[in-house]
Design a protein around this motif. Structure first.
Motif, short mmCIF file in Angstrom:
data_model
loop_
_atom_site.label_atom_id
_atom_site.label_comp_id
_atom_site.label_asym_id
_atom_site.label_seq_id
_atom_site.Cartn_x
_atom_site.Cartn_y
_atom_site.Cartn_z
N ALA A 134 -6.20 -17.03 -7.15
CA ALA A 134 -5.19 -16.01 -7.40
C ALA A 134 -5.49 -14.73 -6.63
O ALA A 134 -4.59 -14.09 -6.07
CB ALA A 134 -5.10 -15.72 -8.90
N ILE A 135 -6.76 -14.34 -6.59
CA ILE A 135 -7.14 -13.15 -5.83
C ILE A 135 -6.83 -13.35 -4.35
O ILE A 135 -6.25 -12.47 -3.69
CB ILE A 135 -8.63 -12.83 -6.03
CG1 ILE A 135 -8.89 -12.39 -7.48
CG2 ILE A 135 -9.10 -11.75 -5.06
CD1 ILE A 135 -10.36 -12.20 -7.81
N ASP A 136 -7.20 -14.52 -3.83
CA ASP A 136 -6.93 -14.82 -2.42
C ASP A 136 -5.43 -14.81 -2.14
O ASP A 136 -4.98 -14.35 -1.09
CB ASP A 136 -7.53 -16.18 -2.08
CG ASP A 136 -7.35 -16.55 -0.63
OD1 ASP A 136 -7.87 -15.85 0.24
OD2 ASP A 136 -6.67 -17.56 -0.36
N TYR A 137 -4.64 -15.29 -3.11
CA TYR A 137 -3.18 -15.34 -2.93
C TYR A 137 -2.57 -13.94 -2.88
O TYR A 137 -1.74 -13.65 -2.01
CB TYR A 137 -2.56 -16.15 -4.06
CG TYR A 137 -1.05 -16.09 -4.10
CD1 TYR A 137 -0.29 -16.83 -3.20
CD2 TYR A 137 -0.39 -15.27 -5.01
CE1 TYR A 137 1.10 -16.77 -3.23
CE2 TYR A 137 0.99 -15.21 -5.05
CZ TYR A 137 1.73 -15.96 -4.14
OH TYR A 137 3.10 -15.89 -4.16
N VAL A 138 -2.95 -13.07 -3.81
CA VAL A 138 -2.29 -11.77 -3.90
C VAL A 138 -2.70 -10.82 -2.78
O VAL A 138 -1.98 -9.84 -2.52
CB VAL A 138 -2.56 -11.10 -5.27
CG1 VAL A 138 -2.00 -11.96 -6.39
CG2 VAL A 138 -4.04 -10.81 -5.48
N VAL A 139 -3.82 -11.08 -2.10
CA VAL A 139 -4.23 -10.17 -1.02
C VAL A 139 -3.95 -10.74 0.37
O VAL A 139 -4.22 -10.09 1.36
CB VAL A 139 -5.75 -9.83 -1.14
CG1 VAL A 139 -6.04 -9.17 -2.47
CG2 VAL A 139 -6.62 -11.07 -0.94
N THR A 140 -3.42 -11.98 0.43
CA THR A 140 -3.17 -12.62 1.72
C THR A 140 -1.67 -12.70 1.97
O THR A 140 -0.93 -13.27 1.17
CB THR A 140 -3.77 -14.03 1.76
OG1 THR A 140 -5.17 -13.96 1.45
CG2 THR A 140 -3.61 -14.64 3.15
N GLU A 141 -1.24 -12.14 3.07
CA GLU A 141 0.18 -12.17 3.41
C GLU A 141 0.56 -13.43 4.18
O GLU A 141 1.60 -14.03 3.93
CB GLU A 141 0.55 -10.93 4.21
CG GLU A 141 0.44 -9.63 3.43
CD GLU A 141 0.90 -8.44 4.24
OE1 GLU A 141 1.35 -8.65 5.40
OE2 GLU A 141 0.83 -7.31 3.73
N ASP A 142 -0.27 -13.84 5.13
CA ASP A 142 0.04 -15.01 5.96
C ASP A 142 -0.72 -16.22 5.44
O ASP A 142 -1.87 -16.46 5.81
CB ASP A 142 -0.32 -14.73 7.42
CG ASP A 142 0.49 -13.58 8.00
OD1 ASP A 142 1.66 -13.45 7.64
OD2 ASP A 142 -0.08 -12.79 8.79
N LEU A 143 -0.07 -16.99 4.59
CA LEU A 143 -0.69 -18.19 4.02
C LEU A 143 -0.42 -19.39 4.93
O LEU A 143 0.57 -19.41 5.66
CB LEU A 143 -0.12 -18.46 2.63
CG LEU A 143 -0.41 -17.38 1.57
CD1 LEU A 143 0.34 -17.70 0.28
CD2 LEU A 143 -1.90 -17.28 1.30
N PRO A 144 -1.30 -20.40 4.89
CA PRO A 144 -1.06 -21.62 5.68
C PRO A 144 0.27 -22.26 5.31
O PRO A 144 0.65 -22.30 4.14
CB PRO A 144 -2.25 -22.52 5.30
CG PRO A 144 -3.29 -21.59 4.80
CD PRO A 144 -2.58 -20.46 4.15
N GLN A 145 0.96 -22.77 6.33
CA GLN A 145 2.28 -23.37 6.13
C GLN A 145 2.20 -24.88 6.32
O GLN A 145 1.83 -25.36 7.39
CB GLN A 145 3.28 -22.77 7.12
CG GLN A 145 3.44 -21.26 7.01
CD GLN A 145 4.02 -20.84 5.68
OE1 GLN A 145 5.04 -21.37 5.23
NE2 GLN A 145 3.37 -19.87 5.02
#
Length: 484
Positions: free
Chosen positions: A176-187
């Motif tokens: 969750a921490i990684d998700y909320v601070v990362t804008e460009d997630l793997p697609q």
């Protein structure tokens, strides 16, 4: 006449004064020691929990991994973890874990929200029922809700017909921490238009936890594969792709793209255009369903439910180290001929030499070898590295990720697929955190050993301590009676 030996006057008084001084000194020493102990306790209580609590549990339940430390130490934005819990209902394990996160970084703050005091707080983050000890991780405009049921995860043990419980608090919070601070997630683009099956719930949850965003892709409606696609997933198609689609995928891989395929036999035979992607690299696909004749290489007395051998690779090493065994049911056989060019092929999962492919496919009526069946051994999973930088990982079963087979393999099927996905798109720290088992490992001993331990603990040990005590008392009395 004998002289009387008179004691000096005031001797008793001096002894009294000396005893009083000794008592006062002892009292002062005790007071100083108590003051020091109180100061030490106050100082220790102010220290972060990471310095005052030590994890001696077998599963390291109260510890955090180096992966979490990498994610947390790299924070540049403030993250708030809301702990939704009623007063007096706090879970000790979650409290300890949250304390460790807070102590790792000044960018993390844990805030309690009592639903009795803030009854509508959770509604802005989720429309689900929110049990006690649930969490919300927030950074700016991005947030993720973590249910208590996603922290303590129950799964069915298909062998014992019982439920096992795993603690996934660290994995869920770090993700969750990684998700909320990362804008460009793997697609991840999931191919559609060929009767593909829906992704199994467990596998879909694993993809979401890994912070990989999924998108639907139809090659019939695009002129080229989107540039932002980090990987394309082809899952359980029931009909073949067209020649044009095949060429688009081939160009994508040769140009550095990543392709993950999970496609087994179909009722009409074989998906020729799809499997021709492998033939370019010297891999031949055989029609039919692979059947094992070696009893050690199939499960549940079903020769088509394969227990393949695993070769050492980044995708399989973690399973080999932990003695996990994936299960591949209803698989198609591959033979690496080495006649292709343009890439390197690695066999990940292989059958025994006694395996053969039933040419009848879904119409098979016996597991015995018949005329027309194809001799093994076969590969049922391969990794292909294109000379142009692209990569393919290919599993020849369409159903091995279904929840029932994943449960039978103790989750190793899902882990294998996630390892393949992380190998293709590049593993991120939050992806590598696995849940921790809360199940006890019981020690089973024989009746004779149990009786011996009872005798030693109940009889021998108390008598031994009693004997030592008597010996000490007798020695002290003897020393007191000896003349000075």
């Amino acid at each position: 006449m004998k002289k009387l030996s008179l004691k000096p006057a005031g001797g008793g008084e001096r002894r009294g004064r000396n005893a009083l001084k000794g008592g006062a000194y002892s009292l002062a020493v005790v007071a100083v020691v108590l003051a020091i102990l109180i100061a030490v306790n106050v100082f220790a209580s102010a220290l972060p929990t990471g310095y005052t609590r030590f994890d001696i549990s077998a599963s390291k339940l109260y510890s955090i991994t180096s992966n979490t430390k990498v994610v947390v130490n790299g924070l540049t934005e403030d993250v708030t973890i809301y702990w939704i819990v009623q007063s007096g209902q706090e879970d000790d394990v979650i409290e300890n874990l949250l304390g460790k996160y807070e102590s790792l970084s000044d960018h993390i703050q844990v805030v309690k929200r009592n639903p009795d005091v803030y009854p509508t707080f959770a509604e802005q983050y989720t429309d689900e029922d929110v049990p006690n000890n649930s969490l919300v991780v927030e950074c700016g405009d991005r947030s993720r809700y973590i249910s208590y049921n996603d922290i303590y995860v129950q799964s069915a043990d298909m062998y014992s017909y019982s439920y096992t419980t795993d603690f996934d608090g660290e994995g869920a919070i770090t993700s969750a921490i990684d998700y909320v601070v990362t804008e460009d997630l793997p697609q991840l683009y999931v191919l559609e238009g060929h009767g593909e099956a829906e992704l199994p719930a467990t596998f879909a949850d694993q993809i979401e936890k890994a912070n990989i965003e999924t998108n639907a892709l139809s090659l019939l409606t695009v002129d080229a594969i989107p540039e932002e696609a980090d990987c394309i997933l082809i899952y359980a198609p029931s009909s073949d792709i067209s020649t044009e689609e095949r060429d688009m995928l081939a160009d994508y891989v040769s140009g550095g793209g990543r392709l993950l395929v999970m496609a087994g036999p179909v009722e009409d035979g074989i998906l020729e255009n799809l499997y021709s992607l492998l033939s370019d690299y010297g891999v031949e696909a055989h029609e039919g369903i692979v059947v094992e004749a070696d009893r050690e290489h199939y499960a549940f007395q079903a020769p088509y439910v394969l227990l393949p051998d695993m070769a050492s690779h980044d995708i399989t090493d973690s399973l080999i180290e932990e003695n996990y065994f994936p299960i591949l049911p209803i698989s198609l056989g591959l033979t690496v001929t080495g006649e292709g060019s343009g890439g390197t092929v690695t066999e990940l999962l292989t059958t025994s030499d006694a395996a053969f492919s039933k040419a009848a496919g879904y119409d098979l009526s016996t597991y015995e070898k018949e005329e027309g069946d194809i001799d093994g051994p076969f590969a049922v999973a391969v990794s292909v590295e294109d000379d142009g930088g692209g990569q393919m990982v290919w599993f020849t079963s369409s159903v091995f990720l279904e929840d029932v087979y994943n449960a039978y393999s103790s989750g190793s099927n899902g882990d294998l697929a996630m390892n393949a996905l992380s190998d293709l798109i590049g593993e991120r720290e939050a992806m590598a955190i696995r849940s921790k088992s809360l199940n006890y490992n019981y020690l089973t001993i024989s009746a004779s050993t149990s009786a011996l331990l009872q005798t030693v603990m109940i009889g021998v040990c108390p008598l031994l301590f009693l004997g030592v005590g008597i010996a000490v008392i007798l020695r002290r009395r003897r020393n007191q009676n000896e003349p000075c």
